[in-house]
Design a protein around this motif. Structure first.
Motif, PDB file in Angstrom:
ATOM      1  N   UNK A  50      40.004   2.415  -6.668  1.00 64.31           N
ATOM      2  CA  UNK A  50      39.498   1.522  -5.625  1.00 64.31           C
ATOM      3  C   UNK A  50      39.761   2.051  -4.217  1.00 64.31           C
ATOM      4  N   UNK A  51      40.607   3.075  -4.127  1.00 60.01           N
ATOM      5  CA  UNK A  51      41.043   3.600  -2.833  1.00 60.01           C
ATOM      6  C   UNK A  51      40.377   4.946  -2.564  1.00 60.01           C
ATOM      7  N   UNK A  52      40.053   5.193  -1.304  1.00 56.93           N
ATOM      8  CA  UNK A  52      39.451   6.463  -0.916  1.00 56.93           C
ATOM      9  C   UNK A  52      40.352   7.622  -1.317  1.00 56.93           C
ATOM     10  N   UNK A 158      38.688   1.178  -0.547  1.00 61.14           N
ATOM     11  CA  UNK A 158      39.770   0.653   0.285  1.00 61.14           C
ATOM     12  C   UNK A 158      40.518   1.803   0.947  1.00 61.14           C
ATOM     13  N   UNK A 159      41.224   1.481   2.017  1.00 56.98           N
ATOM     14  CA  UNK A 159      42.041   2.491   2.697  1.00 56.98           C
ATOM     15  C   UNK A 159      43.457   2.548   2.130  1.00 56.98           C
ATOM     16  N   UNK A 160      43.822   1.534   1.323  1.00 56.00           N
ATOM     17  CA  UNK A 160      45.158   1.534   0.742  1.00 56.00           C
ATOM     18  C   UNK A 160      45.322   0.466  -0.316  1.00 56.00           C
ATOM     19  N   UNK A 161      46.354   0.617  -1.133  1.00 63.54           N
ATOM     20  CA  UNK A 161      46.680  -0.394  -2.147  1.00 63.54           C
ATOM     21  C   UNK A 161      48.160  -0.279  -2.507  1.00 63.54           C
ATOM     22  N   UNK A 162      48.662  -1.349  -3.089  1.00 62.73           N
ATOM     23  CA  UNK A 162      50.049  -1.415  -3.570  1.00 62.73           C
ATOM     24  C   UNK A 162      49.986  -2.008  -4.955  1.00 62.73           C
TER      25      UNK A 162
END
Length: 212
Positions: A50-52, A158-162
């Motif tokens: 989901x993240x670039x 997205x640009x980020x995830x946790x």
């Protein structure tokens, strides 16, 4: 500029370069990959897609002597308005988050759905919350900022995830925390996040495995 000043400036510059090289070569890998195996570091985990691509990544992990079914209830109830983050709550409250770590599993906090908010600090508004972007019970929980969640809903990256992942190993489980992008790469953030996330993983393990 005098020769003495030139030498002093050069010595200071070389020392700074040495510190940067030492941090990147020795310290940063320990912060980014604390507790994780080589296989876990390079593995693709749910939510990564989901993240670039080409974003900085952290992977940290602990082994817990229990199955995913015993760990998931603690993980799914994280949040400022729920069970906290099992980390250093005094530090979290010192920066304005109203965190009170739970020491028991609460039935009313067990329902999480994609699109739900997980509060980091309600006083921060949208900047103080994460949104559940993906969730499979007893397997993984993926969080990201509201803006990133909207991007994903539009089919963008997205640009980020946790995210948090439960990987069974016989009768034990690896609890893996992964950070993709976001503020990763900022020195102050990297250090603070390592300290808090490490404590969080250990805090969950303690709660799952303590007697009684």
């Amino acid at each position: 500029m005098t020769v003495r000043r030139q030498r002093s400036w050069l010595a200071a510059a070389m020392a700074l370069v040495g510190l940067v090289i030492g941090y990147r070569a020795r310290i940063r890998p320990r912060l980014y990959f604390w507790g994780a195996t080589r296989e876990e570091i390079v593995a693709g985990l749910p939510g990564d897609d989901l993240v670039a691509t080409a974003q900085p990544r952290t992977t940290r992990a602990v082994t817990i002597d229990a199955g995913p079914e015993a760990i998931w209830p603690w993980l799914v109830q994280i949040g400022e308005d729920r069970g906290g983050f099992y980390s250093y709550s005094r530090l979290e409250r010192a920066v304005g988050a109203d965190i009170h770590n739970a020491d028991t599993i609460h039935a009313e906090w067990q329902d999480r759905q994609v699109g739900d908010t997980v509060w980091l600090a309600r006083r921060g508004g949208d900047r103080g919350r994460q949104v559940v972007a993906a969730l499979v019970p007893k397997s993984h929980l993926v969080l990201m900022s509201p803006d990133d969640y909207e991007r994903v809903q539009r089919g963008e990256k997205a640009s980020g995830s946790w995210s948090f992942h439960l990987l069974p190993e016989g009768e034990r489980t690896r609890l893996v925390a992964r950070g993709n992008g976001g503020y990763t790469g900022n020195l102050l953030y990297d250090i603070a996040h390592f300290v808090m996330e490490r404590r969080m993983l250990l805090g969950i393990r303690h709660r799952v495995t303590r007697p009684g």
